[in-house]
Design an enzyme around this catalytic site. Structure first.
Site, PDB file in Angstrom:
ATOM      1  N   CYS A  42       0.839  -1.203   0.000  1.00 42.87           N
ATOM      2  CA  CYS A  42       0.000   0.000   0.000  1.00 42.87           C
ATOM      3  C   CYS A  42       0.877   1.257   0.000  1.00 42.87           C
ATOM      4  CB  CYS A  42      -1.005  -0.057   1.146  1.00 42.87           C
ATOM      5  SG  CYS A  42      -2.401   1.075   0.935  1.00 42.87           S
ATOM      6  N   HIS A  48      -3.455  -5.476   0.715  1.00 47.56           N
ATOM      7  CA  HIS A  48      -2.918  -5.886   2.008  1.00 47.56           C
ATOM      8  C   HIS A  48      -2.942  -7.408   2.132  1.00 47.56           C
ATOM      9  CE1 HIS A  48      -2.550  -1.934   3.952  1.00 47.56           C
ATOM     10  NE2 HIS A  48      -3.497  -1.601   3.087  1.00 47.56           N
ATOM     11  N   GLU A  52      -1.653  -9.099   4.397  1.00 50.15           N
ATOM     12  CA  GLU A  52      -1.639  -9.471   5.811  1.00 50.15           C
ATOM     13  C   GLU A  52      -3.023  -9.573   6.447  1.00 50.15           C
ATOM     14  OE1 GLU A  52      -1.335  -4.915   5.849  1.00 50.15           O
ATOM     15  OE2 GLU A  52      -0.779  -6.556   4.529  1.00 50.15           O
TER      16      GLU A  52
END
Length: 184
Positions: free
Chosen positions: A75, A162, A164
């Site tokens: 990002c 993202h 994660e």
């Protein structure tokens, strides 16, 4: 083996990057984006530039791209990479945070093992509008032409989404691919 460094760019999900790596049994440490580049160069085998709110608070992070280490930008980390290498970032036409269908253009390297299309969780408040010279686009979507890019020769990789967060389908694979690149 040296750890991976997760650079805290003041984003709300940076701790999830660290947690995901530790869940994979990858030694990782979170560092401030104000950590001197020489200290970073001595202490790790790869760098993940985490997300954050703005390019105004990125500290020394652009200098980490010049250390000769593999770097993954997530990002804001992607935006740091783009602007530091001569590309450009603009306000996204489709702001907000949510699900995005991404088309993978190159399934080697950081996106090895992914299908041609996948669902990710991303913020498009800002996005790369000009890919820097020497970089290739790896993925795109209907709302963003640069969902992922890389300079394989420099081992610099970036994603708009993202990996994660649990909403990104198989985000762990991207982190596994980056860990493999850092071990080569």
């Amino acid at each position: 083996m040296l750890p991976l460094y997760v650079v805290n760019n003041h984003g709300q999900f940076n701790h999830l990057i660290l947690r995901a790596l530790r869940d994979m049994d990858v030694e990782a440490t979170m560092i401030s984006n104000e950590t001197p580049p020489a200290e970073v160069a001595r202490g790790c085998r790869g760098i993940i530039l985490g997300g954050g709110p703005t390019l105004d608070r990125i500290g020394a992070a652009p200098a980490y791209l010049d250390l000769g280490l593999p770097v993954l930008g997530i990002c804001l980390g992607l935006h740091i990479m783009a602007t530091a290498r001569g590309g450009a970032v603009r306000r996204g036409a489709s702001g907000g945070f949510g699900a995005v269908e991404v088309d993978v253009l190159d399934r080697d390297g950081i996106l090895q093992g992914y299908p041609e299309r996948m669902q990710v969780w991303a913020s498009h408040a800002d996005e790369v509008s000009v890919v820097p010279e020497g970089f290739v686009r790896l993925a795109e979507s209907a709302i963003c032409g640069v969902e992922s890019m890389a300079s394989p020769d420099e081992r610099l990789y970036g994603v708009q989404w993202h990996p994660e967060v649990s909403h990104t389908v198989n985000g762990r694979l991207l982190l596994e691919n980056f860990n493999r690149i850092c071990s080569e």
